[in-house]
Design an enzyme around this catalytic site. Structure first.
Site, mmCIF file in Angstrom:
data_model
loop_
_atom_site.group_PDB
_atom_site.id
_atom_site.type_symbol
_atom_site.label_atom_id
_atom_site.label_comp_id
_atom_site.label_asym_id
_atom_site.label_seq_id
_atom_site.Cartn_x
_atom_site.Cartn_y
_atom_site.Cartn_z
ATOM 1 N N HIS A 71 25.171 76.816 46.360
ATOM 2 C CA HIS A 71 24.096 78.004 46.649
ATOM 3 C C HIS A 71 22.750 77.305 46.423
ATOM 4 O O HIS A 71 21.882 78.088 45.786
ATOM 5 C CB HIS A 71 24.360 79.083 45.767
ATOM 6 N N ASP A 180 32.677 82.379 41.655
ATOM 7 C CA ASP A 180 31.860 81.153 42.064
ATOM 8 C C ASP A 180 32.886 80.085 41.109
ATOM 9 O O ASP A 180 32.852 78.913 41.871
ATOM 10 C CB ASP A 180 30.806 81.181 40.873
ATOM 11 N N ILE A 397 18.790 87.554 40.095
ATOM 12 C CA ILE A 397 17.698 86.870 39.906
ATOM 13 C C ILE A 397 16.563 87.958 40.226
ATOM 14 O O ILE A 397 15.573 88.294 39.447
ATOM 15 C CB ILE A 397 17.418 85.556 40.407
ATOM 16 N N THR A 398 16.496 88.789 41.359
ATOM 17 C CA THR A 398 15.559 89.901 41.561
ATOM 18 C C THR A 398 15.535 91.033 40.779
ATOM 19 O O THR A 398 14.338 91.676 40.283
ATOM 20 C CB THR A 398 15.717 90.506 42.977
#
Length: 481
Positions: A71, A180, A397-398
């Site tokens: 990613h 993941d 993350i945002t």
């Protein structure tokens, strides 16, 4: 007379502005929460100086050590963080363990404000028999292993490689991290060769015998915690077919009509994958696929089953569950039935957990967070927190960006209202003297850039974006320490 008055006024304004206009602030942790907090403070206060402390020798936290190697686009935020670090009002000090090399109280004495943004460094334990057997790992340790987290180097490389000789792995948890690790286990190694995965992990994955990965959740399909992007990647994984039981999705079509749009789209994709007949090309691919993954719902881990000689994990006993309650209060409760699932590798992905950093900082061990109001640490003026240690290990993350901006804003409001210490503070000068007296050698951002250049250069030799340095001693040697 007039001149003297002017001088006096200017002198007064400078005195007044020392605290108001030159705040010395320190941030503990250089992951997304730390960097976004620093970014907000520097942007919205034209004289603020921010020092970022980090226990690793290298910056960026979860972006470097948590984001999957396949990613790379998610790692682009590093460019933003680098711009922040290059500000002449920002400094990075790696290789400094707050709570050991310097206390939080010492930081509070040196700065007008301290922000704790050190994330969630631990994992939730399963707390079941057999958890300590070889072959059982936290997903956090596994992610750290393939991403080159130095603390995972010694143990995981030695223990994980042999464990990939089994044919079935079980991942406990149904969030994005669970997907993941399942995806990395099943991705053909040649697809990972051009990523920044560590050479040791790539070598182990090339030898891997894992053919099937079960992703197990306590609740049903409607409650999965992964997102549509990660699910789509699993469905489209080369050389891999999904094992989804249509019976698990009965009645789901009607129940998703009322759910919010992102969840509805996710459920529709799951339903299609589970119940629709694949097209000719897709069916042919799946028929010849050497590997598979599946979702198991309404199953809760009860015990890791040992091999006959008792030396390693050979399976997991799952309690069959059902849901009780409605809405947010829905809980999975055991029905009394159990089933055993043979496997040689168990990866627990049931959540990350923050640790207390220092006895002087309040900490809620049950929630794994620092008690706070909008980022203000309860009952400790001048101490703040942002990111996972503030709100728990949730979101992307945002989410962390928004959350960190809020903490930065609250801190600046307190500064403006005169709620922070007045008068000058020594900032890093005082901390540097303490660290020096304790034999601690901080690593600067320009030091990191030397290590970064070395990693990129090593990667070029093998066609990768970088080959990560794994050994802190080697890093210090490269920096001439």
């Amino acid at each position: 007379m007039g001149n003297r008055g002017l001088c006096g006024e200017r002198g007064f304004r400078q005195q007044f502005s020392t605290q108001e206009q030159t705040p010395q602030i320190c941030v503990v942790g250089s992951g997304p929460a730390g960097f976004y907090t620093a970014q907000h403070l520097l942007k919205h206060h034209s004289l603020a100086h921010v020092d970022i402390y980090e226990k690793q020798l290298v910056p960026f936290g979860l972006v470097r050590f948590g984001v999957a190697p396949d990613h790379p686009e998610v790692k682009n935020v590093i460019n933003t963080f680098t711009r922040t670090a290059h500000s002449d009002r920002c400094a990075f000090h790696g290789n400094v363990v707050v709570g050991r090399d310097v206390t939080v109280q010492e930081l509070r004495d040196a700065y007008h404000a301290v922000v704790l943004s050190y994330g969630a460094e631990d994992h939730q334990a399963l707390e079941i028999p057999g958890e300590e057997l070889p072959g059982v790992f936290s997903a956090r340790a596994f992610v750290g292993w393939y991403n080159g987290l130095p603390e995972n180097r010694e143990t995981s490389v030695l223990q994980l490689a042999p464990d990939l000789s089994c044919d079935t792995a079980v991942v406990l948890g149904q969030g994005n991290v669970a997907l993941d690790v399942a995806r990395i286990l099943l991705t053909p190694p040649e697809h990972l060769e051009k990523t920044d995965i560590t050479e040791a992990a790539l070598g182990a994955l090339r030898q891997s015998q894992v053919k099937t990965v079960w992703i197990v959740g306590r609740r049903g399909a409607l409650q999965v915690a992964f997102t549509i992007k990660e699910l789509r990647e699993m469905i489209q994984l080369p050389g891999t077919r999904p094992i989804l039981d249509p019976a698990d999705f009965l009645g789901l079509q009607d129940r998703i009509k009322e759910v919010p749009r992102p969840r509805k789209r996710l459920m529709e994709l799951l339903l299609r994958a589970a119940t629709e007949k694949p097209g000719v090309a897709e069916a042919a691919c799946w028929a010849s696929a050497p590997r598979a993954w599946g979702l198991r719902f309404f199953r809760s881990p009860q015990q890791v089953l040992p091999s006959p000689d008792g030396r390693r994990a050979a399976g997991i006993r799952l309690a069959v569950t059902r849901l009780e309650g409605v809405g947010e209060a829905t809980r999975a409760v055991p029905t009394g039935d159990v089933e055993d699932l043979p496997c040689g590798l168990v990866l627990s992905s049931i959540g990350y957990k923050s640790r207390p950093i220092d006895p002087s900082v309040p900490f809620d061990p049950k929630l794994g967070v620092i008690p706070n109001m909008e980022g203000r640490v309860v009952d400790v003026p001048g101490l703040y927190c942002s990111g996972w240690v503030k709100r728990g290990p949730t979101g992307v993350i945002t989410t962390t960006m928004t959350d960190s901006f809020v903490t930065g804003q609250i801190l600046l409001q307190d500064l403006k209202a005169g709620l922070l210490p007045s008068g000058p503070r020594p900032g890093y000068a005082a901390v540097k003297a303490l660290l020096s007296s304790r034999g601690v050698w901080p690593v600067s951002f320009s030091d990191w850039e030397k290590l970064d250049a070395e990693e990129v250069s090593r990667g070029q030799g093998v066609g990768k974006p970088r080959e990560k340095l794994l050994d802190p001693r080697e890093m210090l040697r490269l920096l001439g320490r």
